[in-house]
Motif scaffolding. Structure first.
Motif, PDB file in Angstrom:
ATOM      1  N   GLN A 104      34.570  32.147  29.559  1.00 33.19           N
ATOM      2  CA  GLN A 104      34.840  31.038  28.645  1.00 33.19           C
ATOM      3  C   GLN A 104      36.342  30.840  28.456  1.00 33.19           C
ATOM      4  O   GLN A 104      36.835  29.710  28.457  1.00 33.19           O
ATOM      5  CB  GLN A 104      34.164  31.268  27.296  1.00 33.19           C
ATOM      6  CG  GLN A 104      34.276  30.076  26.352  1.00 33.19           C
ATOM      7  CD  GLN A 104      33.459  28.886  26.801  1.00 33.19           C
ATOM      8  OE1 GLN A 104      32.287  29.023  27.130  1.00 33.19           O
ATOM      9  NE2 GLN A 104      34.057  27.706  26.810  1.00 33.19           N
ATOM     10  N   ILE A 105      37.086  31.925  28.304  1.00 34.19           N
ATOM     11  CA  ILE A 105      38.540  31.821  28.123  1.00 34.19           C
ATOM     12  C   ILE A 105      39.195  31.257  29.375  1.00 34.19           C
ATOM     13  O   ILE A 105      40.052  30.368  29.291  1.00 34.19           O
ATOM     14  CB  ILE A 105      39.128  33.181  27.708  1.00 34.19           C
ATOM     15  CG1 ILE A 105      38.673  33.499  26.278  1.00 34.19           C
ATOM     16  CG2 ILE A 105      40.650  33.192  27.832  1.00 34.19           C
ATOM     17  CD1 ILE A 105      38.949  34.905  25.821  1.00 34.19           C
ATOM     18  N   LEU A 106      38.790  31.737  30.544  1.00 29.30           N
ATOM     19  CA  LEU A 106      39.331  31.182  31.790  1.00 29.30           C
ATOM     20  C   LEU A 106      39.009  29.695  31.897  1.00 29.30           C
ATOM     21  O   LEU A 106      39.856  28.884  32.275  1.00 29.30           O
ATOM     22  CB  LEU A 106      38.772  31.938  32.998  1.00 29.30           C
ATOM     23  CG  LEU A 106      39.319  33.341  33.198  1.00 29.30           C
ATOM     24  CD1 LEU A 106      38.449  34.103  34.187  1.00 29.30           C
ATOM     25  CD2 LEU A 106      40.768  33.291  33.661  1.00 29.30           C
ATOM     26  N   PHE A 107      37.781  29.341  31.555  1.00 33.57           N
ATOM     27  CA  PHE A 107      37.337  27.946  31.600  1.00 33.57           C
ATOM     28  C   PHE A 107      38.171  27.063  30.675  1.00 33.57           C
ATOM     29  O   PHE A 107      38.574  25.963  31.037  1.00 33.57           O
ATOM     30  CB  PHE A 107      35.859  27.905  31.210  1.00 33.57           C
ATOM     31  CG  PHE A 107      35.238  26.549  31.209  1.00 33.57           C
ATOM     32  CD1 PHE A 107      34.789  25.983  32.384  1.00 33.57           C
ATOM     33  CD2 PHE A 107      35.069  25.843  30.033  1.00 33.57           C
ATOM     34  CE1 PHE A 107      34.182  24.730  32.387  1.00 33.57           C
ATOM     35  CE2 PHE A 107      34.471  24.602  30.018  1.00 33.57           C
ATOM     36  CZ  PHE A 107      34.027  24.034  31.203  1.00 33.57           C
ATOM     37  N   ASP A 108      38.434  27.546  29.472  1.00 31.64           N
ATOM     38  CA  ASP A 108      39.158  26.754  28.478  1.00 31.64           C
ATOM     39  C   ASP A 108      40.654  26.653  28.762  1.00 31.64           C
ATOM     40  O   ASP A 108      41.260  25.617  28.514  1.00 31.64           O
ATOM     41  CB  ASP A 108      38.956  27.337  27.079  1.00 31.64           C
ATOM     42  CG  ASP A 108      37.537  27.148  26.565  1.00 31.64           C
ATOM     43  OD1 ASP A 108      36.845  26.222  27.037  1.00 31.64           O
ATOM     44  OD2 ASP A 108      37.123  27.925  25.693  1.00 31.64           O
ATOM     45  N   TYR A 109      41.259  27.711  29.284  1.00 28.54           N
ATOM     46  CA  TYR A 109      42.717  27.741  29.428  1.00 28.54           C
ATOM     47  C   TYR A 109      43.223  27.562  30.852  1.00 28.54           C
ATOM     48  O   TYR A 109      44.404  27.271  31.047  1.00 28.54           O
ATOM     49  CB  TYR A 109      43.277  29.047  28.864  1.00 28.54           C
ATOM     50  CG  TYR A 109      43.209  29.120  27.371  1.00 28.54           C
ATOM     51  CD1 TYR A 109      44.120  28.430  26.578  1.00 28.54           C
ATOM     52  CD2 TYR A 109      42.228  29.861  26.738  1.00 28.54           C
ATOM     53  CE1 TYR A 109      44.056  28.487  25.198  1.00 28.54           C
ATOM     54  CE2 TYR A 109      42.154  29.930  25.360  1.00 28.54           C
ATOM     55  CZ  TYR A 109      43.071  29.241  24.597  1.00 28.54           C
ATOM     56  OH  TYR A 109      43.009  29.295  23.235  1.00 28.54           O
ATOM     57  N   HIS A 110      42.368  27.762  31.852  1.00 28.36           N
ATOM     58  CA  HIS A 110      42.847  27.718  33.240  1.00 28.36           C
ATOM     59  C   HIS A 110      41.893  26.916  34.117  1.00 28.36           C
ATOM     60  O   HIS A 110      41.253  27.442  35.034  1.00 28.36           O
ATOM     61  CB  HIS A 110      43.051  29.137  33.771  1.00 28.36           C
ATOM     62  CG  HIS A 110      44.097  29.879  33.014  1.00 28.36           C
ATOM     63  ND1 HIS A 110      45.434  29.640  33.206  1.00 28.36           N
ATOM     64  CD2 HIS A 110      44.005  30.807  32.031  1.00 28.36           C
ATOM     65  CE1 HIS A 110      46.126  30.412  32.378  1.00 28.36           C
ATOM     66  NE2 HIS A 110      45.295  31.116  31.660  1.00 28.36           N
ATOM     67  N   ARG A 111      41.813  25.639  33.853  1.00 29.98           N
ATOM     68  CA  ARG A 111      40.949  24.735  34.615  1.00 29.98           C
ATOM     69  C   ARG A 111      41.202  24.894  36.114  1.00 29.98           C
ATOM     70  O   ARG A 111      42.337  24.922  36.558  1.00 29.98           O
ATOM     71  CB  ARG A 111      41.225  23.297  34.200  1.00 29.98           C
ATOM     72  CG  ARG A 111      40.411  22.284  34.971  1.00 29.98           C
ATOM     73  CD  ARG A 111      40.723  20.902  34.525  1.00 29.98           C
ATOM     74  NE  ARG A 111      40.018  20.673  33.259  1.00 29.98           N
ATOM     75  CZ  ARG A 111      39.566  19.484  32.890  1.00 29.98           C
ATOM     76  NH1 ARG A 111      39.767  18.434  33.643  1.00 29.98           N
ATOM     77  NH2 ARG A 111      38.937  19.358  31.760  1.00 29.98           N
TER      78      ARG A 111
END
Length: 154
Positions: A104-111
């Motif tokens: 989720q964090i990768l998804f939100d911050y590193h498209r």
């Protein structure tokens, strides 16, 4: 956006080796049976080609995973865009896919970040969107966002 699994490149293998050598050098577990605190290493490559590493800090409160530590180290060293990330377990466990919170964090911050994960066909690279179908994005400015057709397609 789903592109499917991609075979590894030489730079992907270099990233895996950076994560592996980091955890091998810094694990505190004496064996696989020892529940150490530092048991996973991660490496993130930024768009400038620099590699940033981290190790996890296991804790009953949900201490940070190695991927999050590597992302923090990358940011502290000036990286603003991560291209690829991988986590590797100590004692030869190899590449390990990110947990739900990390995804989720990768998804939100590193498209569009490429994530190296184990598959039935060996380690492959997938875009974070491929690991998060129909996910709900979140932003600091707007909170939870509506479904994004451009990001996931019809």
């Amino acid at each position: 956006m789903n592109s499917g699994p991609q075979t590894l490149t030489d730079t992907d293998r270099e990233l895996i080796e950076a994560a592996r050598s980091t955890i091998d050098a810094h694990t505190d577990a004496s064996s696989l049976a020892d529940p150490g605190v530092h048991t996973m290493g991660a490496a993130a490559r930024d768009v400038d080609g620099r590699i940033h590493v981290g190790v996890n800090l296991a804790h009953f409160t949900g201490g940070p995973c190695a991927e999050l530590v590597a992302l923090g180290a990358a940011r502290a060293n000036g990286a603003r865009h991560i291209e690829t990330i991988v986590a590797v377990g100590n004692y030869g466990r190899g590449v390990v896919g990110p947990c739900g919170r990390d995804r989720q964090i990768l998804f939100d911050y590193h498209r569009g970040v490429r994530v190296l994960v184990p598959t039935a066909d060996g380690v492959r690279a997938l875009l974070i969107e491929d690991l998060m179908p129909y996910a709900t994005a979140w932003t600091i400015e707007g909170g939870t966002q509506p479904y994004d057709r451009e990001r996931f397609g019809p």
